[in-house]
Design a protein around this motif. Structure first.
Motif, short mmCIF file in Angstrom:
data_model
loop_
_atom_site.label_atom_id
_atom_site.label_comp_id
_atom_site.label_asym_id
_atom_site.label_seq_id
_atom_site.Cartn_x
_atom_site.Cartn_y
_atom_site.Cartn_z
N VAL A 153 0.82 -1.22 0.00
CA VAL A 153 0.00 0.00 0.00
C VAL A 153 0.85 1.26 0.00
O VAL A 153 0.51 2.25 -0.64
N ILE A 160 3.32 3.03 -3.74
CA ILE A 160 2.92 4.01 -4.75
C ILE A 160 2.98 5.44 -4.18
O ILE A 160 3.59 6.32 -4.77
N PRO A 161 2.35 5.68 -3.00
CA PRO A 161 2.40 7.05 -2.45
C PRO A 161 3.82 7.53 -2.16
O PRO A 161 4.14 8.69 -2.45
N ALA A 210 -2.68 6.90 -0.67
CA ALA A 210 -3.07 5.76 -1.51
C ALA A 210 -4.58 5.69 -1.65
O ALA A 210 -5.11 5.47 -2.75
N TRP A 237 -6.74 8.35 -12.48
CA TRP A 237 -5.55 9.08 -12.88
C TRP A 237 -4.96 8.46 -14.14
O TRP A 237 -4.46 7.35 -14.12
N ALA A 242 0.68 -0.61 -11.96
CA ALA A 242 1.15 0.73 -11.68
C ALA A 242 2.31 1.16 -12.57
O ALA A 242 2.32 2.28 -13.07
N TRP A 243 3.29 0.26 -12.78
CA TRP A 243 4.55 0.72 -13.38
C TRP A 243 4.77 0.22 -14.79
O TRP A 243 5.73 0.62 -15.45
N VAL A 274 -2.26 3.97 -12.19
CA VAL A 274 -1.86 4.18 -10.80
C VAL A 274 -3.06 4.08 -9.86
O VAL A 274 -2.97 3.47 -8.78
N ALA A 302 -4.07 0.50 -9.42
CA ALA A 302 -3.10 -0.19 -8.58
C ALA A 302 -3.28 0.17 -7.11
O ALA A 302 -3.19 -0.68 -6.23
N ALA A 303 -3.57 1.46 -6.84
CA ALA A 303 -3.77 1.88 -5.46
C ALA A 303 -4.99 1.17 -4.86
O ALA A 303 -4.96 0.70 -3.72
#
Lengths: 274, 297
Positions: free
Chosen positions: A120, A123-124, B35, B43, B256-257, B262, B265-266
């Protein structure tokens, strides 16, 4: 135990050790076969002439900066281990020794974060570091590692075991909190600090996901990510060279583990209530 | 009778705890909020647009077959690797807590795979699983068994990864079980022996139930670890063949990558957190009730 059962027990112990170590032994042997030679058969696994120059080739002889990867790993791991020991021990001292409002609440926050770590946050943290322009720098590799809720918890338990009479004696002599921390509590908690240091070393040296994400230029990669790049470049074509690269990544780990192995037992059993 | 206000160390304490607390907020607590925030938008990194969609992202994830496949794969990996890993670790722990010379050496050896680099170990196991010339196939060929391309066979790839996880995860589980075994007072075993409980009967009637808290600790930590597995999948199979090893940890990474979704994925990482938490809670409930039952019996 009867002699028969004793022999049986040793037979199982040795067989299991062989099963666990066989892949490592194979790795060492293959790394000494001539570069680009085909995968050796079990019958020809022992190289006739050990090709030690494979190691030199891996370190300086390919178009990948392996020595640079090693330097990066060394710098990042040293900074993380040192930073984590300092940051966690300071906080642990406040939880174990000081009397302050909010102590229980803040400690609960640390414990809570033990449960919510994992994918979790990745990403942030990536987005935050990108926002401040810190991606692909040393800061991005070190900063997320310098704190650890596990470390705060482990050191707090150790500090609680240091007799309080020692602090009070020092305080009567006019010692400040800092002096008690640095001159009384820390010197008496050596094995707990070694435990945390050992875990931080292994975790940082072998971390793969975060440096893969946080770095993009080749010269900023760590050994672990570099090894993966190496595998993708030479995988399937040059097993001896690949295995020499794996040995170069593993050797420091094994040395640190053998030197500090008794501290691992302490860290792993902490939290199981034993 | 201390005068409370004077002994309070508020200011000094906050100074001591500040670095760790700032780190905790920046790298653990704030990211959770961020997140969740990111998961409420759609996004588009490449287009640069970010419309608010609320829980729509979650609805999208829950109706995505790829995500369910990944979740199923992660659960399969956990079911294949965790109980086997625990059983092997307990058996080894029983062995290394006997009265024998030289057991410290074996305990150290058994721990080695756990402290080894994940990528290096993955490279080793790629070889172990190679068709024809790999360590397993070269050995089974001596018995006339046909070669299997473990990592490229959809039926074998996941069991192969799970088997390797049992190998790498043995050390820490063994150490925790050994500590649990050594914490059982010898008097308990002596009393059981007086009642005629020996060998296997004593193990199941006395040792096994007294290990209750240890089982729980190993089970919960191993399950959480299994549900987050990433490095061996990335290094050995890249989620293949045909999505057979596309576990959630790897799926989130590609979402995500590689695909730059994104927000998706979050949301997926939040759902993984939910499943992990639910699994831990369920195991805690089940084993606690069982422990209470043992106490009453």
């Amino acid at each position: 135990m009867s002699p028969v059962r004793r022999v049986a027990a040793y037979a199982v112990l040795v067989a299991l050790a062989a099963f666990l170590l066989a892949p490592f032994v194979w790795m060492g042997l293959v790394s000494l076969h001539p570069s680009r030679s085909p995968i050796p058969d079990l019958a020809t696994i022992i190289p006739r002439q050990p090709a030690w120059d494979n190691y030199a080739t891996v370190l300086v002889g390919t178009d990948l900066p392996v020595a640079r990867f090693a330097l990066n790993s060394l710098v990042v791991t040293s900074l993380v281990v040192g930073g984590q020991l300092l940051v966690c021990s300071l906080a642990a001292f406040a939880f174990a020794r000081l009397d302050w409002r909010g102590r229980e609440t803040v400690f609960a926050l640390f414990l809570l974060s033990l449960m919510i770590a994992g994918p979790v946050t990745q990403i942030p943290v990536f987005l935050m570091l990108r926002a401040v322009g810190a991606l692909d720098t040393l800061l991005a590799l070190v900063a997320p590692g310098v704190g650890s809720a596990f470390g705060v918890f482990l050191l707090r338990q150790a500090f609680l075991a240091v007799p309080r009479e020692l602090d009070e004696a020092a305080r009567i002599d006019g010692a400040s909190h800092w002096t008690v921390y640095a001159r009384v509590v820390l010197p008496l908690s050596g094995s707990a600090l070694a435990t945390l240091g050992a875990f931080a070393f292994i975790a940082t040296w072998t971390d793969f996901f975060w440096p893969l994400l946080a770095t993009s230029s080749l010269e900023n990669r760590t050994l672990e990510v570099g090894l993966s790049v190496f595998k993708d470049s030479y995988g399937g074509t040059d097993w001896p060279l690949q295995m020499a690269a794996a040995v170069i990544v593993l050797a420091p780990l094994l040395l640190v583990f053998l030197a500090l192995q008794r501290y691992f037992v302490r860290g792993v059993t902490l939290g199981s209530g034993k | 009778m201390r005068p409370r206000p004077q002994t309070r160390d508020d200011r000094a304490a906050w100074a001591f705890v500040a670095p760790a607390l700032v780190h905790l907020v920046l790298f653990a607590l704030a990211p959770i909020v961020v997140a969740f925030g990111v998961s409420l938008f759609d996004w588009k990194v490449l287009k640069g647009t970010m419309p608010f969609v609320g829980l729509g992202t979650y609805a999208g994830v829950l109706s995505d077959e790829g995500f369910w496949n990944a979740m199923g794969n992660s659960l399969e990996f956990a079911f294949l690797s965790v109980p086997t890993g625990m059983a092997v670790a307990l058996a080894v722990a029983v062995l290394v807590t006997q009265q024998l010379r030289g057991l410290g050496f074996f305990r150290t050896v058994y721990y080695v795979p756990a402290v080894s680099s994940g990528v290096a170990v993955s490279m080793l196991w790629i070889y172990v699983y190679l068709p024809e010339s790999g360590l397993i196939n070269a050995t089974t060929r001596l018995f006339g068994i046909a070669s299997v391309d473990f990592l490229n066979d959809p039926a074998w790839a996941m069991p192969a990864l799970a088997f390797m996880a049992v190998w790498t995860g043995l050390g820490p589980k063994m150490v925790v079980y050994a500590a649990g075994l050594l914490a059982i007072p010898p008097a308990v075993h002596e009393a059981a022996a007086l009642d005629g409980a020996v060998g296997w009967r004593r193990f199941w009637a006395v040792t096994w139930p007294l290990l209750g808290p240890t089982h729980l600790f190993v089970l919960v930590t191993a399950t959480i670890g299994a549900l987050q597995v990433f490095t061996p999948v990335y290094t050995m199979t890249r989620g293949g063949p045909m999505g057979a090893t596309d576990v959630v940890g790897y799926h989130i990474y590609t979402e995500a990558w590689v695909r730059f979704h994104v927000s998706t994925a979050a949301a997926q990482s939040f759902l993984l957190l939910l499943v992990t938490g639910a699994a831990a809670w369920l195991q805690f409930r089940l084993l606690r009730d069982q422990a209470a039952g043992w106490g009453a019996a």
